[in-house]
Design a protein around this motif. Structure first.
Motif, PDB file in Angstrom:
ATOM      1  N   THR A 277      -1.936   3.706   6.538  1.00  0.00           N
ATOM      2  CA  THR A 277      -0.775   3.820   5.657  1.00  0.00           C
ATOM      3  C   THR A 277      -0.359   5.276   5.518  1.00  0.00           C
ATOM      4  N   LEU A 278      -1.326   6.165   5.316  1.00  0.00           N
ATOM      5  CA  LEU A 278      -1.026   7.590   5.189  1.00  0.00           C
ATOM      6  C   LEU A 278      -0.402   8.132   6.471  1.00  0.00           C
TER       7      LEU A 278
ATOM      8  N   TRP B 285       0.838  -1.205   0.000  1.00  0.00           N
ATOM      9  CA  TRP B 285       0.000   0.000   0.000  1.00  0.00           C
ATOM     10  C   TRP B 285       0.866   1.246   0.000  1.00  0.00           C
ATOM     11  N   SER B 286       1.988   1.207   0.713  1.00  0.00           N
ATOM     12  CA  SER B 286       2.902   2.357   0.711  1.00  0.00           C
ATOM     13  C   SER B 286       3.432   2.625  -0.688  1.00  0.00           C
TER      14      SER B 286
ATOM     15  N   PHE C  98      -7.818  12.286   0.285  1.00  0.00           N
ATOM     16  CA  PHE C  98      -8.014  10.898   0.704  1.00  0.00           C
ATOM     17  C   PHE C  98      -8.864  10.114  -0.295  1.00  0.00           C
ATOM     18  N   ASN C  99     -10.027  10.649  -0.658  1.00  0.00           N
ATOM     19  CA  ASN C  99     -10.930   9.908  -1.544  1.00  0.00           C
ATOM     20  C   ASN C  99     -10.359   9.735  -2.952  1.00  0.00           C
TER      21      ASN C  99
ATOM     22  N   SER D 252      -8.814  -0.687   1.723  1.00  0.00           N
ATOM     23  CA  SER D 252      -9.943  -0.233   2.544  1.00  0.00           C
ATOM     24  C   SER D 252      -9.625   1.152   3.110  1.00  0.00           C
ATOM     25  N   ALA D 253     -10.638   1.861   3.537  1.00  0.00           N
ATOM     26  CA  ALA D 253     -10.436   3.195   4.107  1.00  0.00           C
ATOM     27  C   ALA D 253      -9.553   3.117   5.350  1.00  0.00           C
ATOM     28  N   LYS D 254      -9.756   2.097   6.168  1.00  0.00           N
ATOM     29  CA  LYS D 254      -8.981   1.949   7.399  1.00  0.00           C
ATOM     30  C   LYS D 254      -7.495   1.714   7.089  1.00  0.00           C
TER      31      LYS D 254
END
Length: 161
Positions: free
Chosen positions: A89-90, A56-57, A71-72, A82-84
């Motif tokens: 990750t962010l 994900w990174s 974000f979106n 997933s949003a979580k």
């Protein structure tokens, strides 16, 4: 001369950051394992590699290559996250100094993310890894299929309770 691949979840664009392959004539010294461990603590290096090698990174860093995003926008580009997981990750990438988080004063309040100079430095490395993954995904899928076809199924005895 920019190269773009849009067949993956994330658009890979290579116009703004030089590729390692472009550094012809530069001598790269291959450090030994001992040299790496003398320069840095093994656990610390392992933690850094864990962060920068996380799928994900890598996808987030590549997605932020051309411009800041909210974000979106990131969630739409990196479809399977997933949003979580994206949120954590962010946060981890901000903590490690690879991206910045900017609050946008508006109603409702918004936040955007952008690469830092350290993040752009990392982009040079992971961009090529991401592109390699896109280009070789079919060969890897075929290799996995062939490997799985040769494996003997494991029988499991299930006791009724």
């Amino acid at each position: 001369m920019g190269m773009t691949s849009t067949r993956s979840m994330v658009t890979l664009s290579y116009q703004s950051v030089p590729s390692i392959a472009d550094w012809q004539g530069v001598t790269f010294l291959k450090p030994s394992y001992v040299e790496l461990m003398v320069e840095g603590d093994c656990a610390e290096v392992g933690g850094i590699l864990s962060r920068v090698g996380d799928k994900w990174s890598v996808l987030v860093i590549v997605a932020l290559a051309d411009r800041p995003m909210q974000f979106n926008e990131l969630r739409r580009l990196v479809e399977a996250v997933s949003a979580k997981v994206l949120s954590s990750t962010l946060k981890a990438l901000v903590r490690d100094g690879f991206i910045t988080r900017h609050e946008i004063s508006a109603v409702p309040s918004r936040v955007s993310y952008d690469l830092t100079p350290l993040g752009r430095n990392l982009l040079v490395v992971v961009r090529d890894l991401a592109l390699w993954s896109v280009r070789n995904r079919f060969a890897i899928r075929e290799a996995r299929k062939n490997y799985d076809a040769c494996q003997t199924p494991v029988r499991r005895l299930i006791k009724a309770v």
